[in-house]
Write an enzyme that holds these catalytic residues in place. Sequence first.
Site, PDB file in Angstrom:
ATOM      1  N   ASP A 180      -7.386   2.506  -8.042  1.00 42.14           N
ATOM      2  CA  ASP A 180      -7.749   3.884  -8.369  1.00 42.14           C
ATOM      3  C   ASP A 180      -8.102   3.955  -9.863  1.00 42.14           C
ATOM      4  O   ASP A 180      -7.282   3.606 -10.708  1.00 42.14           O
ATOM      5  CB  ASP A 180      -6.546   4.790  -8.059  1.00 42.14           C
ATOM      6  CG  ASP A 180      -6.892   6.265  -8.096  1.00 42.14           C
ATOM      7  OD1 ASP A 180      -7.867   6.616  -8.795  1.00 42.14           O
ATOM      8  OD2 ASP A 180      -6.196   7.054  -7.446  1.00 42.14           O
TER       9      ASP A 180
ATOM     10  N   GLU B 205     -12.643  -4.020   1.705  1.00 38.19           N
ATOM     11  CA  GLU B 205     -13.372  -2.869   2.262  1.00 38.19           C
ATOM     12  C   GLU B 205     -14.168  -2.168   1.156  1.00 38.19           C
ATOM     13  O   GLU B 205     -15.317  -1.793   1.342  1.00 38.19           O
ATOM     14  CB  GLU B 205     -12.398  -1.872   2.894  1.00 38.19           C
ATOM     15  CG  GLU B 205     -11.257  -2.487   3.677  1.00 38.19           C
ATOM     16  CD  GLU B 205     -11.706  -3.132   4.973  1.00 38.19           C
ATOM     17  OE1 GLU B 205     -12.531  -2.539   5.667  1.00 38.19           O
ATOM     18  OE2 GLU B 205     -11.223  -4.242   5.275  1.00 38.19           O
ATOM     19  N   GLU B 206     -13.522  -2.018   0.017  1.00 34.56           N
ATOM     20  CA  GLU B 206     -14.218  -1.370  -1.094  1.00 34.56           C
ATOM     21  C   GLU B 206     -15.389  -2.226  -1.553  1.00 34.56           C
ATOM     22  O   GLU B 206     -16.445  -1.723  -1.907  1.00 34.56           O
ATOM     23  CB  GLU B 206     -13.258  -1.116  -2.257  1.00 34.56           C
ATOM     24  CG  GLU B 206     -12.365   0.095  -2.101  1.00 34.56           C
ATOM     25  CD  GLU B 206     -13.130   1.410  -2.062  1.00 34.56           C
ATOM     26  OE1 GLU B 206     -14.057   1.590  -2.877  1.00 34.56           O
ATOM     27  OE2 GLU B 206     -12.813   2.242  -1.202  1.00 34.56           O
TER      28      GLU B 206
ATOM     29  N   GLU C   7       0.860  -1.175   0.000  1.00 32.75           N
ATOM     30  CA  GLU C   7       0.000   0.000   0.000  1.00 32.75           C
ATOM     31  C   GLU C   7       0.900   1.230   0.000  1.00 32.75           C
ATOM     32  O   GLU C   7       1.889   1.281   0.723  1.00 32.75           O
ATOM     33  CB  GLU C   7      -0.907  -0.053   1.244  1.00 32.75           C
ATOM     34  CG  GLU C   7      -1.737   1.174   1.502  1.00 32.75           C
ATOM     35  CD  GLU C   7      -2.676   1.525   0.362  1.00 32.75           C
ATOM     36  OE1 GLU C   7      -3.421   0.656  -0.130  1.00 32.75           O
ATOM     37  OE2 GLU C   7      -2.655   2.707  -0.052  1.00 32.75           O
ATOM     38  N   ILE C   8       0.548   2.199  -0.802  1.00 34.77           N
ATOM     39  CA  ILE C   8       1.421   3.355  -0.960  1.00 34.77           C
ATOM     40  C   ILE C   8       1.157   4.420   0.097  1.00 34.77           C
ATOM     41  O   ILE C   8       2.003   5.266   0.371  1.00 34.77           O
ATOM     42  CB  ILE C   8       1.283   3.923  -2.399  1.00 34.77           C
ATOM     43  CG1 ILE C   8       2.466   4.839  -2.747  1.00 34.77           C
ATOM     44  CG2 ILE C   8      -0.045   4.634  -2.599  1.00 34.77           C
ATOM     45  CD1 ILE C   8       2.559   5.184  -4.211  1.00 34.77           C
TER      46      ILE C   8
END
Lengths: 532, 283
Positions: B182, B258-259, B124-125
């Site tokens: 994204d 989660e999304e 994760e960024i």
Amino acid sequence: MSPRMPYQCMVQCGNLLIAARGSSIDLFEDSSLLSTWKCPSIQAVGKIQHHIPEVTTTLATQNSQSSSVEITIDSSSPLAKKRKLSSSDQAESKPFLGKGKEKQNNRSNAVLSGLEAPAVIALAITTDCHHVIAVTGEDKSIRVFELAQEDGVFNLKQLSRRAMPKRPCALAVTDDGSTIISADKFGDVYALSLIVLETSAVLNLETSTPEPAAKAFMPAANELTIHSQRNLKALENQRRQTNKPAEKSEPSFEHRLLLGHVSMLTDIALVELPGRSYIITADRDEHIRISRGIPHTHVIEGYCLGHSEFVSRICISADRPRLLVSGGGDDELFVWEWESGTLISKTDLKKHVSSVMERFDIGEQSDKGIESLKIAVSGIYFTQQALHDRLQDIFVITCEGVPALFTFALREENHLEYIQTLKISGNALAVIVDTTSRRGQTHPSNQLIVSIDTFHKPGSTTEEREEAGTILNPLHSYKFKEGKLVQNESFQPAIAAPEDGEASTSVASGRLTNLLYSLENLRKREGEGQEE
Amino acid sequence: MVGPANKRQKREQYKSERGEDATRNQELPKKKFYRQRAHANPFSDHNLTYPISPAHMDWSSYYPAFVTTPEENQAHPQSDTDVALGRVRQLKKDVEVADIGCGFGGLLVAMAPVLPDTLLLGMEIRTQVTEYVQERIKALRAQNPDTGVYQNIGCLRANAMKFLPNFFKKHQLSKIFFCFPDPHFKARKHKARIVSTTLNSEYAYVLRPGGIVYTITDVEDLHNWMVSHFDAHPSFERVSEDEQEADECVKIMRVETEEGKKVERNKGQKFVALFRRLEDPPW
């Protein structure tokens, strides 16, 4: 009299030397200037005012009117046009930070403030010496020239200009001379045919005519993908908008995407091993990637991982093509067995650079002392020299803003052994080793031609020289004598006198620094790109 | 309204309290203290830390239960490079599953008991979100000290678009997940999408032949983009619908991320596509 513009890149073919300074390219034969090609100014191309939408149109017009006016065949005629000093725009020196809009503004400002023509940032030549390929920075173009003889005098005749999607950083030409491989600052590598085919030229013209709106704009989002009131409003607005112009048009000439990094590419090498061909690419994020050659460029064979700063140059030993020498922002030179990605050896370069730079207490480096010196390898050149009756593989190294050449021998056990530091009278910008006679393998050439920075002080990338009035020779020649380099005093290239207004203003000086010394900008800085 | 300074102060207070109070180590972290803007620029430098090469990566803090014991180390003597790197603790096995853009870690947590013998890594960024997942894993491990469940998942901050080959060797992975990436709607942002022709070559490099790429999104346009780019890539083929629906990971991906839950609440659509990594062509 102001000093003249130095040569930032060079290629050689037999006794012909092709050297670029600013936005023009000089052609020498046996150290006498034959002709000069000058890049037409940006305004003439009419590109900037309609920067994005006009790309294809300019391409078509440029193609049709190519060459005729721009070439000065007669070397003695004074070049009346005010020469421009340019470089990459400021926005590009900040790695990937600027927002799109901001960048655009910078660009047009740069033009308004007197930039005339795009600078040549890379040169390449086909192995048969018939064609020269140049990259001009500001217009992101790859230009192909024919090395043509006219009335017994060689000159460069522009055959095509192709505007790439992003600024090319490194060039290579396949051995058969039919394909140009271009690596760009967005990390993509494209293949282009050397000669623009007739059919694609027609295509250019067709696409430049305004196309009827192909399909109505449809937002990619819908109510189900949107989770906030604000975004929902934005979507409604988007829907109300019936049509939207395409955000960016693709270049209309044939260009094939071979591979890509998510990083700025710095160098590219094509290697042929028996039965296999490879493309080796180096990037700002410390990677050296080994991909298969055309047509299987989508297969990544491996990586050479070991650098902890940007990699700026890679060089294959022509004699031992399984070995690769790389350098960049690290203190050492690296030797790789690249097929397996194995790091074979590291050799300290910084201590040799430090001993040269100690003499110069210029600029910011003096405050922090020689210990904090950062080096950026700007060139790695391969040659072979007879030493003790044996042919040795020699690598000549240059570093950004360092007035010296460093030579190393690649020993049998595959490590680099330091031979010599040759101090020269200006920062080394570009070097050529005589590749043509090396191909014959019978008599290894022992001559090097070095372009030095006649504008900045030796050891500085920003301060101008003070010796006004003296015209420094921008090209020097060196010879190997028993494995060591010595100056070849007999080499005195006939260079045209500097023109008025050339490289004179301080604004130009800043731009010149960007053009000649862009590598150190690749270094990552602490605290940069912080989110939140 | 609560100003940003106040918010930062509350976050710091919450995190330091969590760190100090050992009795709270089983308590799951609260998401509200780790929220972060949903977008990160994959092209900027971000002060990331990453290993120089996969051989330089010390995984021991991420998977402490899988670290080799000194006896096992003797059975497999260290290579010269290990000694040169000063590495003493190696893992019994390599990471095999990567969840790229793992977000708050729903998929990792749901997958941990399903693939108990496989090491899964979330990348994760966003710093805050990574920290949340790390805290979550720590708490879950503390809640289940006896069963050893959740020992096989880890999360680190990384930019997978740039540094995947720094973490994984050639053909190391068997599964890569891209869950609700994204969408980067604007055409000029398409280069920032996690799936592209050129990036697919990197995924093919770290994925072994036969390995699977899992994609799921609620944006149809992005789904079409991902399908067309993987389809066009010679190293991948689309997995058939039957096989896709039979895959346990697909079910988890649909409901446990989660999304995925958010889309469920909004009664949104979910588009799934799987791709198999093919053998490289012979030279």
